[in-house]
Write an enzyme that holds these catalytic residues in place. Structure first.
Site, PDB file in Angstrom:
ATOM      1  N   GLU A  94      34.742 -67.826  88.051  1.00 54.33           N
ATOM      2  CA  GLU A  94      33.616 -67.909  88.991  1.00 54.33           C
ATOM      3  C   GLU A  94      33.871 -68.975  90.062  1.00 54.33           C
ATOM      4  O   GLU A  94      33.101 -69.909  90.255  1.00 54.33           O
ATOM      5  CB  GLU A  94      32.312 -68.188  88.236  1.00 54.33           C
ATOM      6  CG  GLU A  94      31.912 -67.036  87.321  1.00 54.33           C
ATOM      7  CD  GLU A  94      30.586 -67.245  86.612  1.00 54.33           C
ATOM      8  OE1 GLU A  94      29.910 -66.244  86.307  1.00 54.33           O
ATOM      9  OE2 GLU A  94      30.226 -68.413  86.351  1.00 54.33           O
TER      10      GLU A  94
ATOM     11  N   GLU B  18      32.371 -60.394  82.548  1.00 56.29           N
ATOM     12  CA  GLU B  18      31.200 -61.004  81.908  1.00 56.29           C
ATOM     13  C   GLU B  18      29.996 -60.140  82.216  1.00 56.29           C
ATOM     14  O   GLU B  18      29.792 -59.734  83.360  1.00 56.29           O
ATOM     15  CB  GLU B  18      30.936 -62.429  82.412  1.00 56.29           C
ATOM     16  CG  GLU B  18      31.931 -63.464  81.958  1.00 56.29           C
ATOM     17  CD  GLU B  18      31.526 -64.874  82.363  1.00 56.29           C
ATOM     18  OE1 GLU B  18      30.299 -65.139  82.475  1.00 56.29           O
ATOM     19  OE2 GLU B  18      32.430 -65.698  82.571  1.00 56.29           O
TER      20      GLU B  18
END
Length: 489
Positions: free
Chosen positions: A197, A386
């Site tokens: 991320e 995810e």
């Protein structure tokens, strides 16, 4: 029907489940200095001031005082120190993943287990051996590792020396670490991710990059340095083995204008730049004009050399990965903004969606939209690495965990992935739901917010024996994998 070689699996991160934070030569990472929080209390980061006082500040948006030295101190609760002790339970846990039928397992290497201070000349052999043992255990069951090199853990020694990623010297440290991993695990690991991320550095400089400041230029420099390190890592991997595949990882969520007011539409498009920028650089190999103009408007003395530009152009990623939990709406109306907050305090609530206990709005169709957005822009293979529902799980008197709410969430998202592949033509090659085994929440630092197919008996008050128990979703996901996504009942 999903592609016959589709990579079904699950995802974790070292700092959230590995534990053994100071075992076998491991150094201290940023996550080891972050305290436990909850739904109602935020996480803090601990440090010692120049006059020797131990203090803490809120993790998100951390702006530490000059001379602060970060570390772990007595009297604070640091959940990463114990995690769920995968370090000593990896054979048991991997056997459970294999029983579900995993084709891949996303995990991360903790940089400080390999290079305890980040800038060490030689790696820590015990750390290298641990991950080699884990990868061999996965291969024993035919499970392909998907390995993140940096997942919210930067060596704290680098933060204390030069504010970590804000300094270009960290690039060389990271590339040395990445090259060491590529060479040691050549033949054991094919799929790599550079930074987890990476876009979260924009609001979480300490969490994502070990930068203890909100200074815009410092964040811009840290971002550039991570992007350069990622590009160099791609090149190093391909030198070691041309068959290695290196991807990026973006924290993503579909974003909608709150209304059809053109001002809302324009603001949404500008907000999208804050996410697209990172994947634009990593997939296309250059800084987009909109980001350079943003720096120019802010009067930032930002440096991007000709050599930097060449590195970015020659180090584009092989595939795109992202996390997806929720979506957001964007409004330009001050009255709307004043009266409500969206997911994780970003954007505004969508009136057409429900939400979890933690306020994350549930939007399966948004995943299909996101997949199409990525594939239309970049035409590279995609993975959803995810996705999941954080919830409180109840263990019945006879030891059962009935988590139909989690099954319903995942089923709806898998259905949308199916449509993205078979109706829209998206090249989606893998899916690894988050926290396939219960672990510490990154945002709140708690165990109570559970995602897994496997329950771990560890509680936030320190009780629990660490026993692993299969939830209803364990058996459901096993059936999904065995049928290659056909049987979702």
């Amino acid at each position: 029907m999903f592609p016959k070689d589709f990579l079904w699996g699950g995802a974790t991160a070292a700092n959230q489940f590995e534990g053994a934070w100071n075992v076998d030569g491991k150094g201290v990472s940023t996550s080891d200095c972050c305290t436990r929080g909850s739904l109602t209390s935020v996480r803090h980061v601990t440090y010692q001031t120049e006059d020797g006082q131990v203090e803490s500040k809120i993790m998100f948006g951390l702006d530490a005082p000059k001379g602060a030295k970060f570390g772990a101190f007595d009297g604070y609760d640091y959940p990463s120190h114990e995690g769920i002790d995968f370090y000593h339970h990896y054979k048991e846990d991997i056997a459970l993943f294999a029983e579900m039928g995993f084709k891949t397992f996303r995990m991360s290497i903790n940089w400080t287990r390999i290079f305890p201070n980040g800038d060490d000349e030689q790696p820590n052999e015990k750390g290298l051996q641990f991950y080699e043992d884990v990868f061999k255990e996965l291969k024993k069951y035919g499970i392909e590792p998907l390995v993140t090199l940096s997942h919210y853990e930067t060596p704290i020694a680098l933060t204390n020396k030069w504010n970590a990623w804000a300094d270009r010297r960290t690039i060389d440290c990271f590339v040395r670490y990445a090259k060491t991993c590529f060479e040691r695990y050549n033949g054991l690991v094919k799929y790599w991710l550079t930074f987890n991320e990476i876009n979260c550095i924009s609001f979480g400089g300490f969490m994502a990059a070990g930068v203890a400041s909100r200074d815009p230029l410092m964040i811009a420099n840290a971002t550039r340095n991570q992007l350069l390190a990622s590009a160099l890592a791609v090149q190093e991997a391909h030198k070691v083995n041309p068959d290695m595949m290196v991807g990026n990882m973006i924290g993503y969520g579909a974003s909608y204008p709150y209304t059809c007011n053109p001002e809302d539409v324009l603001k949404q498009r500008k907000a999208q730049y804050n996410v697209d920028f990172y994947s634009d650089v990593q997939a296309r190999g250059y800084y987009p004009n909109y980001k350079l103009k943003e720096y120019e408007r802010a009067n930032l003395d930002f440096e991007l050399t000709k050599e930097d530009q060449e590195i970015l152009a020659n180090g584009t990623v092989d595939f795109i990965t992202f996390s997806y939990y929720m979506s957001n709406c964007v409004s330009a109306d001050p009255e709307v903004l004043a009266n409500q907050k969206g997911n994780m305090l970003m954007g505004v609530k969508n009136p057409y969606l429900t939400e979890s206990e933690w306020g994350w709005q549930i939007d399966p169709v948004g995943l299909r939209i996101s997949l199409n957005d990525f594939y239309t822009k970049y035409r590279k293979p995609l993975m959803v690495v995810e996705n999941g529902l954080g919830a409180r799980d109840i263990v019945t008197e006879d030891g059962q965990i009935h988590d139909d709410y989690r099954i319903d969430y995942l089923r709806a998202h898998i259905e949308q992935m199916d449509k993205a592949i078979n109706e829209d033509g998206v090249d989606l090659i893998g899916y690894t739901p988050w926290g396939c085994i219960d672990l510490v929440s990154a945002s709140t630092g708690e165990m109570a917010k559970r995602y897994g197919f496997i329950y771990v008996d560890l509680q936030d008050d320190g009780t629990g024996d660490g026993k692993r128990m299969k939830k209803d979703s364990f058996y459901w996901y096993k059936k999904v994998i065995a049928s290659n996504g056909v049987d979702l009942d």
